[in-house]
Design a protein around this motif. Sequence first.
Motif, PDB file in Angstrom:
ATOM      1  N   ARG B  78     -68.196  59.168  90.066  1.00  0.00           N
ATOM      2  CA  ARG B  78     -67.008  58.490  90.548  1.00  0.00           C
ATOM      3  C   ARG B  78     -67.446  57.534  91.647  1.00  0.00           C
ATOM      4  O   ARG B  78     -68.073  57.929  92.604  1.00  0.00           O
ATOM      5  CB  ARG B  78     -66.017  59.506  91.103  1.00  0.00           C
ATOM      6  N   LEU B  79     -67.127  56.279  91.476  1.00  0.00           N
ATOM      7  CA  LEU B  79     -67.535  55.278  92.452  1.00  0.00           C
ATOM      8  C   LEU B  79     -66.346  54.967  93.330  1.00  0.00           C
ATOM      9  O   LEU B  79     -65.483  54.192  92.953  1.00  0.00           O
ATOM     10  CB  LEU B  79     -68.025  54.018  91.735  1.00  0.00           C
ATOM     11  N   LEU B  80     -66.294  55.617  94.453  1.00  0.00           N
ATOM     12  CA  LEU B  80     -65.148  55.443  95.332  1.00  0.00           C
ATOM     13  C   LEU B  80     -65.612  54.721  96.565  1.00  0.00           C
ATOM     14  O   LEU B  80     -66.511  55.182  97.263  1.00  0.00           O
ATOM     15  CB  LEU B  80     -64.555  56.802  95.714  1.00  0.00           C
ATOM     16  N   GLN B  81     -65.029  53.568  96.850  1.00  0.00           N
ATOM     17  CA  GLN B  81     -65.485  52.827  98.004  1.00  0.00           C
ATOM     18  C   GLN B  81     -64.395  52.517  98.997  1.00  0.00           C
ATOM     19  O   GLN B  81     -64.624  51.825  99.971  1.00  0.00           O
ATOM     20  CB  GLN B  81     -66.138  51.528  97.545  1.00  0.00           C
TER      21      GLN B  81
END
Lengths: 208, 271
Positions: B78-81
């Motif tokens: 999961r690419l959470l920025q």
Amino acid sequence: MVYVSERQPGIRTGLQLLLPRLKAFAVALCGGEQASQALLRITCRHILAQAGLERGRTLFEIWAFTQMHTLWASRMAPHARAREGAPADARLFLGNARYAPPSPALLNLSKFIAYLPPQQRGTLLLAYGEGLAYDEVAEVFGVPVATVMTRLVRAHNALAYWLEHSGAPAAPRPAPAQQQPHWQPAHILDTPPGWDPASNSFARERAA
Amino acid sequence: MTQISDELLMAYVDGQLDKPQASAVGRMLHEDSDLARRVERIRQTQARLTESFGAMLRNSSSGSLSSLQERKAAGAPRLLQFFRYPLPAAAIAAALIALGIVGSFAVSSLFSKGEPKPKIIEKIASEAAAGTWTEEITKLHAYFSRDTVTAGFEAQANPELVRFQLSKIARKAIPLPDFTKHGLAFNRGQLLNYRGARMMQLLYAGKGEPFVALYILPGGPDQALAAGSPGEVKTVSWSADGVRYILASELPPDALRALGAVAQSQLAKYQ
């Protein structure tokens, strides 16, 4: 996995698919049918207006939940605090038992959920209903992961205490050394209002 | 494993712990009946909550569970920025300084190519262009005084919970280096935001000596141990296996380098 910035062409379709899950989150936060409908409406308008401006690698669903919580916190939570102490509508947490006779266990659980604070209900829905990881839940609420874990642990402890003492005629008491929930004896319901055990239906459904 | 809090047991039951931590908890359950009882209680309440909230979603849609199953089956990272973790005042001040350095790029871009840029902006832009992670962390560390080194709401003193948070940002199990033989005890771990990514700051403190901070940030190629920043704050930095580390302190350079070597060897044994 679909990210917000990739959703631009199909934002309406994506939102339509997400609507039921957003509605459930709205119900968890608002605790009432009308308020949750209102929150869902303003969230959808906001998402349709803002999604075109988003750039980055946020999952669409996480972003949508975050927007809903932000709108709830800024526009609806202050009014909810004025009615602090009043439980949510337990019928909203009966799940598919709304259309079938609810078991005593589910009835009991829906009452417990109705008495939880909105943020805790929302956390539980995202963690155990949606199956989000703790850090994803933390992102939606804009809090540290530790806060999410504390909310979940408190819910576990309160539920364990509730299950141990469920069926007692007196008002449910909080588990020892836990935060005092806003329970009042006058709001304890043996059955949901309008539910007729003889016909296994709500009064409004019979009238319809 | 020092103490097992309810939060950690719940994370174990929810499948949120990394494999080494989960295995360690699993082993302890066999040996401790009280722990096993606590886990069983959490499992029962977890089952009730999953049933209730799952049913609530099923009532709303037939698609929601399939998306949950898709997520678990895909196992995609999961690419959470977009993070909004609250920061203590000192970290906010330091983050603003760092942002100011980055923001100077935006200021300089306001001027078109034909216009002469003010010298002060050129100076800031050139300093920002030369800025590295090491330099920025050194500046950040200078803002932490001894009296800010306390465990608080956002800073965890429980090493197991800190390890859990660290495994989330590094996406793999990373142990907390142990400097007790060198007179430094683990004080707290705190998550900070660094240029949109999450960074862990581990603080170690001794009785009267300057405290030591280990900053951990995912990313970067492997690099050998290197000393940096002449000045009050000394640093040693290295990268290994996709994770960057900086040890920062006002300790003498030799002492800090020795600690760096200790941390490096402990982390290498774990990989």
